[in-house]
Design a protein around this motif. Structure first.
Motif, PDB file in Angstrom:
ATOM      1  N   VAL B  34       1.095  -1.427   0.041  1.00 56.75           N
ATOM      2  CA  VAL B  34      -0.205   0.052   0.064  1.00 56.75           C
ATOM      3  C   VAL B  34       0.665   1.375  -0.051  1.00 56.75           C
ATOM      4  O   VAL B  34       1.643   1.278   0.825  1.00 56.75           O
ATOM      5  N   GLU B  35       1.021   1.829  -1.081  1.00 56.51           N
ATOM      6  CA  GLU B  35       1.854   3.201  -1.164  1.00 56.51           C
ATOM      7  C   GLU B  35       0.964   4.418  -0.770  1.00 56.51           C
ATOM      8  O   GLU B  35       0.105   4.797  -0.970  1.00 56.51           O
ATOM      9  N   LEU B  36       1.988   4.885   0.371  1.00 57.40           N
ATOM     10  CA  LEU B  36       1.477   6.199   0.965  1.00 57.40           C
ATOM     11  C   LEU B  36       2.208   7.459   0.548  1.00 57.40           C
ATOM     12  O   LEU B  36       3.230   7.627   0.336  1.00 57.40           O
ATOM     13  N   LEU B  37       1.214   8.308  -0.239  1.00 56.03           N
ATOM     14  CA  LEU B  37       1.748   9.561  -0.420  1.00 56.03           C
ATOM     15  C   LEU B  37       1.287  10.901   0.372  1.00 56.03           C
ATOM     16  O   LEU B  37       0.264  10.880   0.671  1.00 56.03           O
ATOM     17  N   ASP B  38       2.315  11.319   1.119  1.00 53.54           N
ATOM     18  CA  ASP B  38       1.947  12.284   2.177  1.00 53.54           C
ATOM     19  C   ASP B  38       1.047  13.459   1.686  1.00 53.54           C
ATOM     20  O   ASP B  38       1.502  13.935   0.471  1.00 53.54           O
ATOM     21  N   ILE B  39       0.074  13.946   2.243  1.00 53.35           N
ATOM     22  CA  ILE B  39      -0.619  15.170   1.538  1.00 53.35           C
ATOM     23  C   ILE B  39       0.064  16.203   1.912  1.00 53.35           C
ATOM     24  O   ILE B  39       0.487  16.366   3.001  1.00 53.35           O
ATOM     25  N   PRO B  40       0.844  17.025   0.836  1.00 57.17           N
ATOM     26  CA  PRO B  40       1.568  17.835   0.947  1.00 57.17           C
ATOM     27  C   PRO B  40       0.904  19.271   1.831  1.00 57.17           C
ATOM     28  O   PRO B  40      -0.271  19.558   1.679  1.00 57.17           O
ATOM     29  N   ASP B  41       1.786  19.903   2.764  1.00 58.94           N
ATOM     30  CA  ASP B  41       1.196  20.844   3.732  1.00 58.94           C
ATOM     31  C   ASP B  41       0.023  20.541   4.251  1.00 58.94           C
ATOM     32  O   ASP B  41      -1.030  21.443   4.322  1.00 58.94           O
ATOM     33  N   TRP B  42      -0.426  19.485   4.932  1.00 61.01           N
ATOM     34  CA  TRP B  42      -1.811  19.185   5.430  1.00 61.01           C
ATOM     35  C   TRP B  42      -1.801  19.820   6.601  1.00 61.01           C
ATOM     36  O   TRP B  42      -0.953  20.327   7.200  1.00 61.01           O
TER      37      TRP B  42
END
Lengths: 652, 299, 157
Positions: B34-42
């Protein structure tokens, strides 16, 4: 034709949102309308007298009443014009209450719509013809479906009145839910002591034929002449020979059969008589649990039976019964509480239903009348009752009140104290609903004399802890959360429609509501009739009811049947099909589509022609649409009449 | 195993008090594809304080994160924290109503579709891999470890918002832990409240509510509690000594994140899983996993 | 009466006596507010609905036609609504060919207990017809009510 139009105010029910005077005025401009007026209450005595006076004064030969739904008062007004000497079919109603005034507030639009509805009634009436009923013989036997207390009462009342009764019961014994009860509220008298003698009466009554282990398979025919097929399920025991001695039960090696009578508190033998007072007291083999029927060997009961009544090869049989009326008394079933995850969803052995508790209270029950925890057989001291499990709860699609749970819970707290004097009962309730003679006094006794602690609030969860159960809830009167440690939790499960109720309703051609309860003819005025002539209701199949109400309905339905059968012949509805011989080409399409087989092919001057058997025709009109020639017409709903209505509405 | 990309919303506690949850979640997702992409500037979802004071504020805080995630070309948004999850899902649901949607959009000043699926990491993991499939990856079964699963009160509730597992008797953690080789005990307090953020203002409530959870877990003979919520874990773990003092108990009950135990079973090292971040020292418990016979000897 | 100009469209309903007419009554008893466009013609059964009635309504200027009966299996006459279902399904397929928009015709099943459902059916169908607007007039249609005895319909009643 001289037509009179009467526009009813119905007090303010219609006049509040429809300008009735304007409707009457508009009606005067319609063809052949000789007289039109508005009237306060057309159905009242002066209202009806006004219609009769107008008929005489203006020489009217057709009447339109614009008022409520014809389902309410068509019969009333037909009688009225009949008294004035008119044929009762020279009458039409315009439904300007249910279909107009009650569903919209825009007076202009309502008035306009009401005028339209009066106009189509007038246009139809212009094409009405006088119709005359014929008479047909009726079969004065009655079938009662369901052998609970309501069905028993209905069957006995009919039989005592001299009618032949066929009682059909799904289980192997009559008695229904009442037979499972230990005591009844508010008198705390023994349920089987008061029901038992009536069950014996059923067995011994010369006018009653009892089909137990039987279900209605199909219903054909109509009022006065129903033809019912009843499937008698295989019992694997010859009931003619069985004496109900019970020796087979003692020796049956299979003890894994589900015990429906005891609400699955434990299991029972594969060959079984549900309880000592069973009627008929005959053994039945559960084919799923019988070793002989599943594995092909055993036969202990057959070796033992003193009358050689065991028949492993028995099969279902279908019997046909001809009756003139049918009373449905199929009762109710209990709500499946496992839908409530917060009450354990069936995972906790000491969370039982009220009916299981009732069986444990009963001296003839699976515990011999000893209150014990199913998990360890110990006597419970703290017992929590939770009301409204499957009642008044939208989340499980049971928004209705089951009506009797408050009372039986109070009874059970009293019985609990009698069984275990040092016990303490707690009752979580939403509201106490005890409207009945001596009912509220009874619930107060449970609280005041027997010390049951009533807590107003719902339970959020039941959690096991150290072999007991923590019941967490809210006390909404104190405004605080409560926790009670209990040894046993009893869920006051609500009533729902009997399983299979919908399928039976379809066979009987009666309506049922969204929960499966049968619809009565009118909620106030026809509580035991249905909209299908000759079919009546009694007891909880119409909605949850306690014993006195069910018995009252049983008697009420029986009296309706007696009234129906007080005549030797019934008048047939003249709204039946008729064939115009000169148009009929004898194709027989109508005969093949008629759902009732009411059309016969005959010969007329050597040509095949259709002919309607008027007493069999039910007036659906399927044939009229089928006929390629327009030769067969449904009287009172002919093509011309319906097209006249269409043309009145769409006058382009 | 196929790889699916999700926008990842770690939540504020994942950056602080529950950093071990964040780290072990990333490790678990990686090992299961499961690849996680951080939500930028959350930004913070507002948690309870925001929606307790103003629904619009709460929704606007969430909507900004939704909008960023929607620009990322992902299969959905996932978060390990049930509280964040509930706020994300509630806002997404509320924004189906046009009037509310328009109001929120005007506040965050960017278009928000609010149509991405939003799931917990737990749900995602179990939908991605059947427990049986996960079992086949286990290199170090948690044999000998008796655990009670503790879902917390909002992982599955309200049911019509969360639409995952049974609201009264959830079994997803049970199935996962069983697949990892642990013995799962039937736990009546699975979905009870731990006291949550009342730990600051009504510590007595937390010691009562969380104390009962610890009492029952101990009485059942559990070696550890498996948690799925940073707030629950904090109350049971960090406040365990407070609870012991208030209730006169002597619990020594490690409270793991399920991601930590899963990582352990899948062969990740204890240090990678930040076992040392737990307040109640899990060393003795972890030894049971290494050497199941140890339990026999201590008897 | 003409329909209220600009406010209503002309919608004709053919309802069976036992289920849907009762359902409409139940809706009335429950005071479930509905649009006023619909005019109901009561028939014993949807099996009595000659597709011709529907077509005649459209030819004569109806903007919408609604037929409603008992749920399949619940017919008071056992099978009337099964006949209706077959006839009306075929009729629907033919409407476009005749130059009548299919969407202006709808048939459904509402039981006597389903007052709430009836309200929904009426509201939805009326809204649909209003979305479609008034139906185009058929050229060559007589502008006066048709004299029944001079129509091509072979009627004996």
């Amino acid at each position: 034709m001289n037509i009179g139009v009467f526009v009813c105010h119905c007090g303010s029910n219609i006049a509040g949102t429809v300008d009735t005077e304007q409707v009457a005025q508009a009606a005067r401009s319609f063809p052949e309308v000789a007289f039109a007026t508005d009237t306060m209450y057309a159905c009242s005595e002066p209202g009806q007298a006004g219609i009769i006076d107008a008929i005489r004064e203006y020489g009217l030969d057709g009447v339109v009443v614009a008022s409520c739904t014809p389902r309410m008062h068509e019969a009333t007004f037909r009688k009225t014009i009949g008294r004035a000497g008119l044929n009762t079919y020279l009458f039409e109603m315009a439904n300007i209450r249910e279909h107009v005034s009650w569903i919209g507030k825009d007076k202009e639009a309502n008035t306009n719509k009401a005028i339209d509805l009066v106009q189509i009634a007038v246009e139809k009436l212009r094409r009405n013809t006088a119709l005359f009923s014929s008479e047909f013989e009726i079969n004065k036997r009655v079938m009662v479906i369901g052998g609970g207390v309501a069905g028993i009462q209905a069957a006995l009342d009919c039989a005592d009145g001299g009618l032949e009764v066929v009682l059909v019961e799904r289980e192997s014994t009559i008695g229904g839910k009442m037979a499972k009860l230990d005591k009844t509220f508010p008198t705390v008298d023994c349920s089987s002591c008061i029901l038992g003698p009536r069950m014996v009466d059923i067995a011994q009554h010369p006018n009653i034929t009892l089909h137990a282990m039987a279900e209605v398979e199909s219903v054909d025919g109509f009022v006065g002449n129903f033809d019912v097929k009843v499937r008698k399920k295989a019992t694997y025991v010859d009931w003619e020979a069985c004496t109900g001695c019970g020796q087979c039960m003692e020796k049956c090696p299979s003890r894994k059969a589900e015990d429906r009578f005891n609400e699955h508190v434990g299991t029972t033998t594969a060959i079984n008589i549900p309880f000592p007072q069973a009627i008929p007291k005959k053994a039945v083999i559960d084919p799923g649990a019988c070793i002989m029927l599943t594995k092909g060997k055993c036969g202990a009961c057959a070796k033992l039976c003193p009358t050689q009544a065991i028949r492993f090869e028995q099969e279902d049989t279908v019997v046909q019964e001809q009756v003139g009326a049918i009373i449905a008394a199929t009762g109710y079933d209990l709500f499946d509480f496992t839908l409530y995850g917060e009450y354990g969803g069936g995972r906790y052995p000491d969370v039982v239903t009220s009916m299981q508790y009732e069986r444990m209270l009963s001296a003839s029950g699976p515990t011999g009348g000893h209150l014990v925890r199913p998990s360890d057989g110990k006597e419970p001291k703290d017992i929590v009752f939770i009301q409204c499990v499957g009642s008044r709860d939208h989340s499980v699609n049971r928004p209705y009140c089951s009506g009797f749970c408050c009372m039986y819970t109070a009874k059970q707290t009293i019985l609990t104290k009698d069984h275990i004097p040092d016990s303490q009962s707690y009752v979580f309730y939403m509201d106490i609903r005890s409207p009945g003679k001596l009912y509220d006094e009874f619930t107060r006794r449970a609280m005041e004399e027997y010390g049951a602690k009533y807590i107003r609030g719902r339970v959020s969860t039941i959690q096991p802890r150290n072999g007991r159960y923590v019941v967490k809830g809210a006390d909404t009167l104190m405004g605080s959360p409560v926790e009670i440690e209990a040894d046993l939790v009893v869920l006051a499960v609500g009533a729902e429609a009997s399983r299979g109720a919908g399928a039976l309703a379809e066979k009987l051609r009666i309506s049922y509501d969204g929960y499966g309860f049968f619809m009565e003819g009118h909620p106030k005025l026809k509580p035991v009739e249905t909209n299908t002539a000759g079919v009546y209701l009694a007891g909880s199949c119409q909605g949850p009811k306690d014993i006195p109400s069910s018995v009252a309905q049983g008697s009420a339905a029986a009296s309706k049947v007696q009234a129906l059968f007080s005549r030797d012949k019934l008048a047939s509805d003249p709204q039946v099909s008729s064939v115009a011989l000169q148009r009929c080409v004898g194709c027989a399409k109508c005969a093949s589509t008629c759902p009732f087989g009411a059309i016969e092919m005959t010969e007329f001057r050597g040509m095949p022609k259709a002919s309607v058997v008027e007493t069999v025709c039910q007036g659906c009109g399927v044939c009229a649409v089928t006929c390629p020639q327009g030769a067969i017409q449904l009287q009172h709903f002919t093509d011309n009449q319906i097209l006249a209505e269409v043309n009145a509405l769409c006058p382009y | 195993m196929s790889v699916t990309q999700y926008a990842y919303y770690p939540g504020c506690s994942g950056m602080g008090s529950s950093i071990e949850y964040d780290i072990s979640t990333r490790a678990l997702c990686k090992s299961l594809g499961v690849e996680l992409l951080d939500i930028p500037d959350w930004n913070c979802c507002g948690s309870t304080p925001a929606h307790a004071s103003d629904h619009l504020l709460s929704a606007s805080l969430v909507a900004r994160n939704l909008a960023i995630a929607e620009s990322m070309d992902v299969a959905g948004i996932i978060t390990p924290c049930p509280s964040c999850l509930k706020n994300l899902k509630t806002t997404s649901l509320r924004m189906q109503r046009k009037a509310f949607h328009d109001k929120v959009e005007s506040i965050v000043e960017r278009p928000v579709r609010a149509d991405l699926p939003i799931k917990s990491v737990l749900q995602t993991v179990l939908e991605h891999c059947e427990p049986e499939a996960i079992a086949s990856h286990v290199s170090r079964p948690l044999k000998g470890l008796k655990v009670v699963p503790y879902y917390g009160c909002i992982m599955n509730r309200p049911p019509d918002v969360m639409t995952f597992d049974d609201p009264e008797n959830p079994t997803s953690l049970d199935r996962l832990m069983t697949a990892l080789g642990a013995e799962v005990l039937p736990f009546p307090h699975k979905v009870d409240c731990c006291g949550a953020s009342l730990g600051l203002v009504r510590r007595d409530l937390v010691t009562t509510l969380s104390g009962r959870i610890l009492d029952t877990a101990a009485a059942l003979g559990a070696h550890a509690i498996v948690a799925a919520c940073p707030m629950c874990q904090m109350n049971l773990d960090m406040r365990q000594s407070q609870i012991n003092r208030a209730n006169h108990t002597r619990h020594h009950m490690p409270v793991f994140y399920y991601t930590q135990l899963a990582g352990l079973a899948l062969g990740q090292s204890e240090s990678c899983l930040c076992m040392d971040k737990l307040c109640v020292n899990p060393a003795d418990t972890l030894r049971l996993v290494d050497c199941p016979a140890a339990e026999e000897r201590t008897r | 009466m003409p329909v209220l100009e600009g406010k209503e469209l002309r919608i004709v309903g053919f309802l069976c006596n036992w289920c849907s007419y009762g359902g409409a009554d139940t809706a009335g008893v429950g005071r479930f507010a509905q649009p006023t466009d619909l005019r109901i013609i009561k028939l014993p059964c949807t099996g009595r609905v000659n597709p011709l009635f529907v077509v005649r309504a459209f030819l004569n200027g109806a903007d919408g036609v609604l037929v409603s009966g008992c749920h399949p299996g619940d017919c008071h006459y056992t099978a009337g609504n099964f006949y209706a279902r077959r006839r009306l399904e075929i009729l629907r397929e033919l409407l476009d060919v005749m130059g009548i928009q299919q969407e202006r015709f709808h048939y459904t099943w509402v039981s006597a207990s389903e007052g709430q459902k009836w309200k929904q059916v009426v509201s939805d169908f009326t809204a649909r017809i209003h979305d479609l607007g008034p139906a185009a007039a058929f050229s060559g249609c007589p502008a006066v009510p048709i004299d029944m005895d001079e129509t091509g319909i072979k009627a004996a009643g």
